[in-house]
Write an enzyme that holds these catalytic residues in place. Structure first.
Site, PDB file in Angstrom:
ATOM      1  N   ASP A  70       0.870  -1.167   0.000  1.00 46.89           N
ATOM      2  CA  ASP A  70       0.000   0.000   0.000  1.00 46.89           C
ATOM      3  C   ASP A  70       0.917   1.230   0.000  1.00 46.89           C
ATOM      4  O   ASP A  70       2.106   1.148   0.282  1.00 46.89           O
ATOM      5  CB  ASP A  70      -0.943  -0.027   1.215  1.00 46.89           C
ATOM      6  CG  ASP A  70      -2.145   0.860   1.007  1.00 46.89           C
ATOM      7  OD1 ASP A  70      -3.154   0.659   1.692  1.00 46.89           O
ATOM      8  OD2 ASP A  70      -2.077   1.749   0.135  1.00 46.89           O
TER       9      ASP A  70
HETATM   10  C1  GLC Z   1      -4.276   4.228  -0.147  1.00 39.44           C
HETATM   11  C2  GLC Z   1      -5.153   3.130   0.318  1.00 39.44           C
HETATM   12  C3  GLC Z   1      -5.328   2.019  -0.668  1.00 39.44           C
HETATM   13  C4  GLC Z   1      -5.268   2.569  -2.074  1.00 39.44           C
HETATM   14  C5  GLC Z   1      -3.878   3.133  -2.287  1.00 39.44           C
HETATM   15  C6  GLC Z   1      -3.729   3.735  -3.686  1.00 39.44           C
HETATM   16  O1  GLC Z   1      -3.584   4.856   0.859  1.00 39.44           O
HETATM   17  O2  GLC Z   1      -4.897   2.565   1.594  1.00 39.44           O
HETATM   18  O3  GLC Z   1      -6.586   1.391  -0.382  1.00 39.44           O
HETATM   19  O4  GLC Z   1      -5.532   1.537  -3.006  1.00 39.44           O
HETATM   20  O5  GLC Z   1      -3.544   4.111  -1.329  1.00 39.44           O
HETATM   21  O6  GLC Z   1      -4.539   4.855  -3.817  1.00 39.44           O
END
Ligand code: GLC
Length: 723
Positions: free
Chosen positions: A261
């Site tokens: 993430d």
């Molecule tokens: C975020 C989220 C995740 C998302 C990623 C890309 O912080 O936790 O769910 O897919 O970043 O945007």
């Protein structure tokens, strides 16, 4: 299509291996690097792609830019490896569906799959080929803002609908989005409902509650996966070898890839698992995190870590091979297309979004059947969510056009014209001023009925947007109380990204629709429900608490040794002064609130009513064969309606304590007035299996089964299954 079928036809592995052999170390690392797009091809991005140092770009949605990025990757990089273009397509792209918590309230697997497939088509038109969805975090804490993105508190419902989303995203090979179930695992159990927080979860809970939806999603063909930000039992998943190697790859045979993430690789140092970014990169690679989203740790440190012998080349090869296999399986190597279209809504997309919204909205009360409304009634539309085409879309909406979004006010004007008066009363859901109350009250006095649109703006839920007080924000409760004094019937329409505590307003409302954030077609969907063109059928995918102090409160809890006996509880106001210490009853309850929720999981009313009868066990002998039941469901009313039949079980005696009830089947039934349908359902041994702390087993013994319209279904029986 299961994970294996999509990833490993005979040729895929060989082709991936031959590509891998031709890569330099720098290019190998490049396949493990994802960078953030910014709407144009900067010189640095151009050069990095041309050197083969980037494997994926996130948040680039401009078709022409995507076309140029892919051209650079295919034609100017040393080995022409195409890019994964990722975007959060969570509940729509251009056409916005209800938030996932609302989609869950439909209990409609086919609808959820269609919504995901349509969203994939809209995103793929612009060159996107990867979505970071479905979000499969079982969520029992509505203080947590991300409950909005979840499919609710139940493992089985999350499993069924999450797998439907995977199928929808991936089924059309011409408009496929690689699915990426997230956030692996247990993110919904973050302490105090505060985002990014610690989640201490025993293996019993992990394996019985949180892991199953992910296993099912991968078995449905998802070939990427995203670990969570949270600290899981001292090992944040991005750096959790037990989770990503022992469970995900060894036990489950997952052969896709894992993307971190956002910046969660370098956050391993912030958590305190790594000494610095380089150490974080090492731990993440060793744990099995293939791709680094946006932290830069792999780009800046991995090549040197390998050159210095700190990270084995074979480990990098393994991670790169997994990424290459997915890219090959997606057909990216053979795709020569360009993109020049921008997705638009269509009659089809809006109709599906409206149907999803209609089916997601839950009728919580309807005293004296004041709903559906009559067309000639003079309506006062009041409230901060009444005319908010942006807020009604909910969280994780990046690519919608507000002009497509139809508010409740706009839809009511179209339906009843000059029978409608509008006065917001409050500018936003957080507005604390009473300045505009009088105008709203005046309107109510001159109307036959009030429709009061309450709830949360979209920013109050979603990532990092957690609340300790989940009642109506701002001065909404005061507005409700003031309107109640006017004495006209009030229909509450609540739009929110989470369950809310509504105890202080419920009694003032004659009827209440809980609409979540219903998306682009919120207005037309609500109007159809309010005027009875559509009969409400939504059911709660999550418990609505009476008080924030009850949290976590969910239906599939375990019994404890002293379950509360509500009628015998001496509540705080009833206790005599100097009452003896054990005089108020020693069972599991709170002194100041009834132990039951405001509304239970699975609950939802209709404009008709349904009766369940003649529950019969058709087959129940050996545990290995599971069991089957039959039940009759009757529409008792004058109006056609759709009931979501729910089947719950209990394993009352087992080698580890089991929930008092567990949803194991559900089915939507459309019934004509007076119609009785005989329904048969089977539950297999797999659905009776559970992890008891040592092993996953099915145990013979007595089982209880209930069938009905919510988690408190009274119609039940029991039977025994033998070894
Ligand atoms: C975020 C989220 C995740 C998302 C990623 C890309 O912080 O936790 O769910 O897919 O970043 O945007």
């Amino acid at each position: 299509m299961n994970n294996a079928a999509m990833l490993s036809p005979a040729g895929v592995l060989e082709r991936a291996e031959s590509v891998l052999e031709s890569l330099s170390l720098r290019e190998k690392v490049g396949q493990l690097v994802q960078v953030n797009g910014d709407g144009h091809v900067s010189d640095s991005l151009r050069d990095a792609i041309a050197r083969g140092e980037i494997g994926s770009v996130i948040n680039e949605v401009d078709p022409a830019t995507v076309t140029e990025l892919q051209r650079l990757a295919r034609s100017e990089s040393p080995n022409g490896i195409p890019l994964l273009i990722g975007r959060d397509v969570i509940h729509g792209f251009r056409t916005i569906f209800p938030i996932p918590l609302g989609l869950a309230a439909t209990f409609d697997e086919a609808l959820v799959e269609e919504a995901s497939a349509l969203s994939a088509r809209e995103a793929a038109i612009q060159g996107i080929n990867w979505t970071f969805a479905p979000m499969l975090d079982v969520s029992r804490d509505p203080r947590w803002g991300r409950i909005a993105e979840s499919l609710g508190e139940d493992t089985y419902l999350t499993t069924v609908l999450g797998s439907a989303m995977v199928r929808g995203f991936q089924r059309d090979s011409d408009h496929r989005l690689l699915a990426c179930p997230k956030h692996f695992v247990g993110y919904g159990a973050s302490e105090s409902g505060r985002d990014y927080n610690t989640a201490s979860i025993p293996e019993l809970e992990l394996r019985n509650v949180y892991l199953p939806p992910f296993k099912a999603a991968l078995d449905s063909g998802a070939a990427s996966l995203m670990p969570s930000f949270s600290d899981l039992n001292g090992r944040p998943p991005t750096g959790n070898r037990w989770l990503l190697r022992d469970v995900l790859r060894e036990e489950w045979g997952f052969d896709g890839f894992v993307v971190s993430d956002w910046a969660s690789v370098t956050e391993l140092a912030v958590h305190g698992l790594a000494a610095d970014d380089a150490d974080a990169a090492r731990i993440a690679v060793e744990s099995g995190t293939n791709m680094d989203m946006a932290s830069g740790a792999y780009a800046h440190h991995l090549e040197r870590l390998v050159e210095e012998g700190i990270v084995a080349m074979s480990l990098v090869d393994e991670l790169v091979l997994e990424v290459l296999k997915v890219k090959i399986s997606l057909g990216l190597f053979d795709e020569k297309r360009t993109w020049n279209e921008v997705a638009t809504v269509s009659e089809e997309s809006l109709a599906l979004a409206q149907r999803a919204a209609e089916q997601s909205i839950v009728l919580l009360k309807n005293d004296d059947a004041i709903l559906p409304l009559a067309r000639e009634q003079r309506v006062a539309l009041i409230g901060p969510l009444a005319d908010q085409p942006y807020e009604q879309l909910g969280t994780w909406v990046f690519d919608a056009d507000m002009n497509d979004s139809i508010s409740l006010r706009a839809a009511l004007e179209a339906r009843i014209g000059n029978h409608l008066g509008f006065s917001a009363g409050l500018e936003t859901s957080r507005d604390r001023r009473h300045d505009e109350f009088e105008e709203a009250l005046e309107l109510a006095r001159s109307s036959d009925v009030v429709i009061l649109a309450l709830g949360e703006e979209s920013i109050l839920s979603g990532e990092a947007h957690c609340r300790t007080d989940i009642s109506l924000p701002g001065a909404q409760e005061a507005l409700v109380a003031a309107l109640a004094d006017v004495g006209k019937p009030i229909v509450g329409v609540v739009m929110a990204g989470r369950p809310l505590v509504l105890e202080s307003v419920t009694d003032h409302l004659d009827a209440m629709l809980f609409a979540w954030h219903p998306g682009t077609m919120a207005g037309p969907a609500l109007v159809n429900l309010l005027y009875g063109d559509v009969n409400p059928s939504g059911k709660l995918p999550v418990t609505l608490p009476r008080s924030v102090g009850q949290i976590p409160i969910f239906y599939n809890h375990r019994n404890t040794g002293r379950p509360p006996v509500p009628e015998s509880i001496n509540y705080i106001d009833d206790i005599d002064p100097q009452a003896h210490q054990v005089s108020v009853g020693n069972t599991s309850f709170h002194l100041d609130v009834h132990p039951s929720p405001a509304y239970p999981f699975g609950f939802g009313l209709s404009y008709t009513s349904f009766d369940y009868s003649d529950l019969e066990v058709l087959s129940a002998s050996r545990i290995g064969d599971g069991f089957s039941i039959a039940v009759s469901v009757t529409n008792l009313g004058e109006r056609p309606g759709c009931e979501v039949l729910q089947l719950y079980i209990q394993d009352p005696v087992a080698s580890a304590t089991r929930p008092v009830r567990e949803l194991k089947r559900f089915r939507r039934l459309s019934l004509e007035p007076g119609e009785t349908r005989r329904v048969e359902l089977s539950v297999g041994a797999d659905d009776l299996a559970f992890f008891n702390g040592e092993e996953t087993i099915v145990e013979p013994g007595v089982f209880r089964v209930w069938v009905g319209g919510d988690a408190n279904a009274p119609l039940g029986t029991e039977f025994e299954l033998v070894a």
